[in-house]
Design a protein around this motif. Sequence first.
Motif, PDB file in Angstrom:
ATOM      1  N   ARG A  69      38.169 -32.844  19.346  1.00  0.00           N
ATOM      2  CA  ARG A  69      38.075 -34.217  19.504  1.00  0.00           C
ATOM      3  C   ARG A  69      38.943 -34.831  20.975  1.00  0.00           C
ATOM      4  O   ARG A  69      38.407 -35.700  21.558  1.00  0.00           O
ATOM      5  CB  ARG A  69      38.422 -35.076  18.344  1.00  0.00           C
ATOM      6  N   ALA A  70      40.124 -34.458  20.753  1.00  0.00           N
ATOM      7  CA  ALA A  70      40.724 -34.890  21.933  1.00  0.00           C
ATOM      8  C   ALA A  70      40.353 -34.353  23.451  1.00  0.00           C
ATOM      9  O   ALA A  70      40.431 -34.926  24.559  1.00  0.00           O
ATOM     10  CB  ALA A  70      42.393 -34.275  21.871  1.00  0.00           C
ATOM     11  N   ARG A  71      39.687 -33.119  23.501  1.00  0.00           N
ATOM     12  CA  ARG A  71      39.019 -32.453  24.723  1.00  0.00           C
ATOM     13  C   ARG A  71      37.739 -33.173  24.822  1.00  0.00           C
ATOM     14  O   ARG A  71      37.228 -32.988  25.866  1.00  0.00           O
ATOM     15  CB  ARG A  71      39.047 -31.258  24.569  1.00  0.00           C
ATOM     16  N   GLY A  72      37.042 -33.949  23.649  1.00  0.00           N
ATOM     17  CA  GLY A  72      35.889 -34.646  24.078  1.00  0.00           C
ATOM     18  C   GLY A  72      34.789 -33.917  23.446  1.00  0.00           C
ATOM     19  O   GLY A  72      33.624 -34.311  23.820  1.00  0.00           O
ATOM     20  N   GLU A  73      35.073 -32.757  22.971  1.00  0.00           N
ATOM     21  CA  GLU A  73      33.823 -31.870  22.521  1.00  0.00           C
ATOM     22  C   GLU A  73      33.528 -32.265  21.118  1.00  0.00           C
ATOM     23  O   GLU A  73      34.281 -32.933  20.406  1.00  0.00           O
ATOM     24  CB  GLU A  73      34.514 -30.507  22.273  1.00  0.00           C
ATOM     25  N   THR A  74      32.249 -32.241  20.764  1.00  0.00           N
ATOM     26  CA  THR A  74      31.594 -32.471  19.608  1.00  0.00           C
ATOM     27  C   THR A  74      31.854 -31.383  18.413  1.00  0.00           C
ATOM     28  O   THR A  74      31.800 -30.141  18.937  1.00  0.00           O
ATOM     29  CB  THR A  74      30.200 -32.966  19.620  1.00  0.00           C
ATOM     30  N   GLU A  75      31.641 -31.699  17.293  1.00  0.00           N
ATOM     31  CA  GLU A  75      31.672 -30.143  16.286  1.00  0.00           C
ATOM     32  C   GLU A  75      30.383 -29.761  16.155  1.00  0.00           C
ATOM     33  O   GLU A  75      29.444 -30.368  16.308  1.00  0.00           O
ATOM     34  CB  GLU A  75      32.274 -31.096  14.888  1.00  0.00           C
ATOM     35  N   PRO A  76      30.407 -28.420  16.113  1.00  0.00           N
ATOM     36  CA  PRO A  76      29.214 -27.788  16.129  1.00  0.00           C
ATOM     37  C   PRO A  76      28.273 -28.135  14.778  1.00  0.00           C
ATOM     38  O   PRO A  76      29.163 -28.147  13.918  1.00  0.00           O
ATOM     39  CB  PRO A  76      29.507 -26.549  16.053  1.00  0.00           C
ATOM     40  N   VAL A  77      27.203 -28.365  14.948  1.00  0.00           N
ATOM     41  CA  VAL A  77      26.300 -28.925  13.985  1.00  0.00           C
ATOM     42  C   VAL A  77      25.429 -27.677  13.597  1.00  0.00           C
ATOM     43  O   VAL A  77      24.740 -27.068  14.341  1.00  0.00           O
ATOM     44  CB  VAL A  77      25.564 -30.026  14.217  1.00  0.00           C
ATOM     45  N   ALA A  78      25.196 -27.394  12.175  1.00  0.00           N
ATOM     46  CA  ALA A  78      24.517 -26.161  11.860  1.00  0.00           C
ATOM     47  C   ALA A  78      22.849 -26.678  12.022  1.00  0.00           C
ATOM     48  O   ALA A  78      22.491 -27.868  11.753  1.00  0.00           O
ATOM     49  CB  ALA A  78      24.630 -25.831  10.425  1.00  0.00           C
TER      50      ALA A  78
END
Length: 143
Positions: A69-78
């Motif tokens: 989240r700090a890097r601005g990435e989103t969590e992978p969604v299945a």
Amino acid sequence: MKGLWTPAWIARHFVALVLTAGCLGLGWWQFSRAAEGNSVSWGYMFQWPVFGGFVVFIWYREVQVARRRARGETEPVAEETPAPAAPRPAGAPIVPGRPVRVTAQATAADDADPDLSAYNDYLAWLNAHPGARPADYPGRIPQ
């Protein structure tokens, strides 16, 4: 990395450390009881370190999520596979995001039992009047 040293994260690190140390301590305690002859403690001796490992796993996962989240990435969604579509009655409109209601046809077996028929009428009336109370039913309520 700086975001992992806020007061909330320091508290989380401390709780994870205390829980892990507590689980390992309880595992050692169960080992000492098992060595004294308590046979049930052999199972607990292995169980407590597994609990401690679970705490470490959850802590590690939460740190990784915070770093993403700090890097601005989103969590992978299945990826979800769509469920097979139910057959739609002829002439029924397609409304996205709403369930399809299909009316059930009465069979000959339903008419054979008057109590079952009365109960089905009662349920159909309740379904048609969602805000109504059972006392509002105009017919005979089956017992």
